[in-house]
Design a protein around this motif. Structure first.
Motif, PDB file in Angstrom:
ATOM      1  N   CYS A 185     -45.820  -7.765  25.449  1.00 35.99           N
ATOM      2  CA  CYS A 185     -46.253  -8.814  24.515  1.00 35.99           C
ATOM      3  C   CYS A 185     -45.233  -9.086  23.412  1.00 35.99           C
ATOM      4  O   CYS A 185     -45.608  -9.372  22.271  1.00 35.99           O
ATOM      5  N   ASN A 186     -43.951  -9.001  23.752  1.00 37.35           N
ATOM      6  CA  ASN A 186     -42.883  -9.268  22.795  1.00 37.35           C
ATOM      7  C   ASN A 186     -41.949 -10.347  23.334  1.00 37.35           C
ATOM      8  O   ASN A 186     -41.861 -10.568  24.550  1.00 37.35           O
ATOM      9  N   GLU A 187     -41.249 -11.004  22.432  1.00 36.55           N
ATOM     10  CA  GLU A 187     -40.330 -12.093  22.777  1.00 36.55           C
ATOM     11  C   GLU A 187     -39.422 -11.703  23.941  1.00 36.55           C
ATOM     12  O   GLU A 187     -38.776 -10.651  23.933  1.00 36.55           O
ATOM     13  N   GLY A 188     -39.413 -12.577  24.985  1.00 36.36           N
ATOM     14  CA  GLY A 188     -38.526 -12.400  26.129  1.00 36.36           C
ATOM     15  C   GLY A 188     -39.056 -11.541  27.252  1.00 36.36           C
ATOM     16  O   GLY A 188     -38.447 -11.503  28.331  1.00 36.36           O
ATOM     17  N   GLN A 189     -40.168 -10.839  27.065  1.00 40.09           N
ATOM     18  CA  GLN A 189     -40.688  -9.968  28.117  1.00 40.09           C
ATOM     19  C   GLN A 189     -41.462 -10.773  29.161  1.00 40.09           C
ATOM     20  O   GLN A 189     -42.196 -11.706  28.832  1.00 40.09           O
ATOM     21  N   ASP A 190     -41.268 -10.414  30.427  1.00 39.55           N
ATOM     22  CA  ASP A 190     -41.904 -11.081  31.570  1.00 39.55           C
ATOM     23  C   ASP A 190     -42.875 -10.094  32.204  1.00 39.55           C
ATOM     24  O   ASP A 190     -42.462  -9.021  32.659  1.00 39.55           O
ATOM     25  N   GLU A 191     -44.178 -10.421  32.247  1.00 40.70           N
ATOM     26  CA  GLU A 191     -45.210  -9.459  32.650  1.00 40.70           C
ATOM     27  C   GLU A 191     -46.224 -10.073  33.590  1.00 40.70           C
ATOM     28  O   GLU A 191     -46.509 -11.277  33.526  1.00 40.70           O
ATOM     29  N   TRP A 192     -46.813  -9.225  34.439  1.00 39.91           N
ATOM     30  CA  TRP A 192     -47.991  -9.557  35.240  1.00 39.91           C
ATOM     31  C   TRP A 192     -49.157  -8.705  34.736  1.00 39.91           C
ATOM     32  O   TRP A 192     -48.995  -7.506  34.510  1.00 39.91           O
ATOM     33  N   TRP A 193     -50.312  -9.333  34.555  1.00 40.82           N
ATOM     34  CA  TRP A 193     -51.511  -8.642  34.099  1.00 40.82           C
ATOM     35  C   TRP A 193     -52.673  -8.950  35.056  1.00 40.82           C
ATOM     36  O   TRP A 193     -52.748 -10.035  35.628  1.00 40.82           O
ATOM     37  N   ALA A 194     -53.586  -7.994  35.194  1.00 39.54           N
ATOM     38  CA  ALA A 194     -54.850  -8.228  35.894  1.00 39.54           C
ATOM     39  C   ALA A 194     -55.979  -7.621  35.074  1.00 39.54           C
ATOM     40  O   ALA A 194     -55.801  -6.580  34.430  1.00 39.54           O
ATOM     41  N   HIS A 195     -57.098  -8.294  35.066  1.00 41.05           N
ATOM     42  CA  HIS A 195     -58.306  -7.686  34.495  1.00 41.05           C
ATOM     43  C   HIS A 195     -59.522  -8.315  35.161  1.00 41.05           C
ATOM     44  O   HIS A 195     -59.484  -9.464  35.614  1.00 41.05           O
ATOM     45  N   SER A 196     -60.598  -7.536  35.260  1.00 40.23           N
ATOM     46  CA  SER A 196     -61.832  -7.986  35.898  1.00 40.23           C
ATOM     47  C   SER A 196     -62.959  -7.960  34.880  1.00 40.23           C
ATOM     48  O   SER A 196     -63.054  -7.043  34.056  1.00 40.23           O
ATOM     49  N   VAL A 197     -63.817  -8.971  34.963  1.00 37.50           N
ATOM     50  CA  VAL A 197     -64.935  -9.076  34.016  1.00 37.50           C
ATOM     51  C   VAL A 197     -66.198  -9.441  34.782  1.00 37.50           C
ATOM     52  O   VAL A 197     -66.155 -10.190  35.770  1.00 37.50           O
TER      53      VAL A 197
END
Length: 306
Positions: free
Chosen positions: A138-150
């Motif tokens: 969650c910082n400038e320039g970072q590339d991420e994949w996230w998953a969450h289930s609700v």
């Protein structure tokens, strides 16, 4: 504790009002230490109940993390083991329940009428879990994949309006102002993804808004059904930012542009945060995963992703 942990249980005919037999309702229900409320609900009349029994069994181990996952949490026994902390009017509003998406457990966030004025919530009512800020996401320039289930359980109340609700968000590291990205419950719309970026915040107040809000409606709320979200995000306060979203494998949003505010990073929150409506309400979360690819986080294939 307000969560249906058995589903419907068929009651056999024993041949007599005084002839009783044991009927196994459910195995593998986790119980944490402390007091719990057990409620038996009759869906159809004309049977007698003599006893209820809870028997200790060996708990199944939590599922292993996906390959290449940088962060993985299924709330096996608490939220603190995954680095989350609670925001609540009354400590302990959050609880571990036996209705997991991946494994046998999940976390239930519960609000009661009057759960307001929680960490700046004002008249809105809140029971949230925070995964603290980190240099790893969650910082400038970072590339991420996230998953969450609700999952929205039987005692979930959709906000009747005009106020709305928030189920998940990436929130900026500042004392006030609009979060960077949210999963919202909007009267008249249903579930909606909404994001903001590019603004300059000074002293907790907006000074300029460089980018319009981005996002998309993603469908209605159906109770007792798991919603599996996947996000691909590049955090940037400029034009190089990106946010893509999938729901149950279907792509529901594509955006290119600012995803952060200038000079400010963000952090992850699970939420049951809504305008006051005078009723208790719960939201269940599970399977929080972060990685560097879709394969590291997704449960199912994603539309448009090889």
């Amino acid at each position: 504790d307000g969560v249906n942990v058995t589903g419907n249980v068929a009651v056999p005919s024993t041949g007599s009002w005084s002839a009783f037999q044991w009927v196994t309702a459910k195995t593998g229900v986790p119980l944490t230490a402390g007091n719990h409320v057990l409620k038996l609900v009759s869906d159809q009349q004309y049977f007698n109940v003599n006893q209820l029994r809870v028997t200790a069994t060996v708990a199944a181990p939590p599922p292993p993390p996906p390959p290449s996952a940088d962060y993985f949490c299924t709330f096996a026994s608490s939220w603190t083991e995954c680095g989350f902390s609670e925001q609540a009017k009354v400590p302990g509003r959050a609880s571990i329940v036996g209705i997991g998406r991946d494994g046998g457990t999940a976390v239930r966030l519960h609000t009661e009428s009057g759960d307001n004025s929680v960490n700046g919530s004002g008249t809105w009512e809140r029971n949230d879990l925070i995964l603290g800020p980190s240099s790893g996401y969650c910082n400038e320039g970072q590339d991420e994949w996230w998953a969450h289930s609700v999952l929205f359980p039987s005692d979930y109340v959709f906000p009747p309006g005009p106020g709305a609700g928030i189920v998940m968000d990436f929130h900026h590291n500042s004392s006030s102002g609009q979060a960077n990205f949210e999963l919202q419950t909007i009267p008249g719309i249903g579930l909606r993804l909404r994001g903001y970026g590019g603004a300059t915040i000074n002293g907790g107040q907006y000074q300029a808004v460089i980018a319009d809000p981005f996002g998309a409606p993603v469908g209605s709320v159906v109770k007792n059904v798991w919603y599996d979200f996947v996000y691909h995000v590049k955090w940037s306060s400029g034009s190089g930012g990106k946010m893509e979203a999938w729901l149950n494998g279907r792509k529901v949003m594509t955006y290119n542009g600012p995803t952060l505010y200038t000079g400010i990073s963000c952090y992850f929150k699970l939420a049951n945060y809504h305008a006051a409506f005078g009723l208790p309400s719960s939201v269940i979360h599970d399977r929080i995963v972060r990685g560097t690819s879709a394969a590291a986080v997704a449960l199912t294939p994603l539309e448009g992703v090889p």
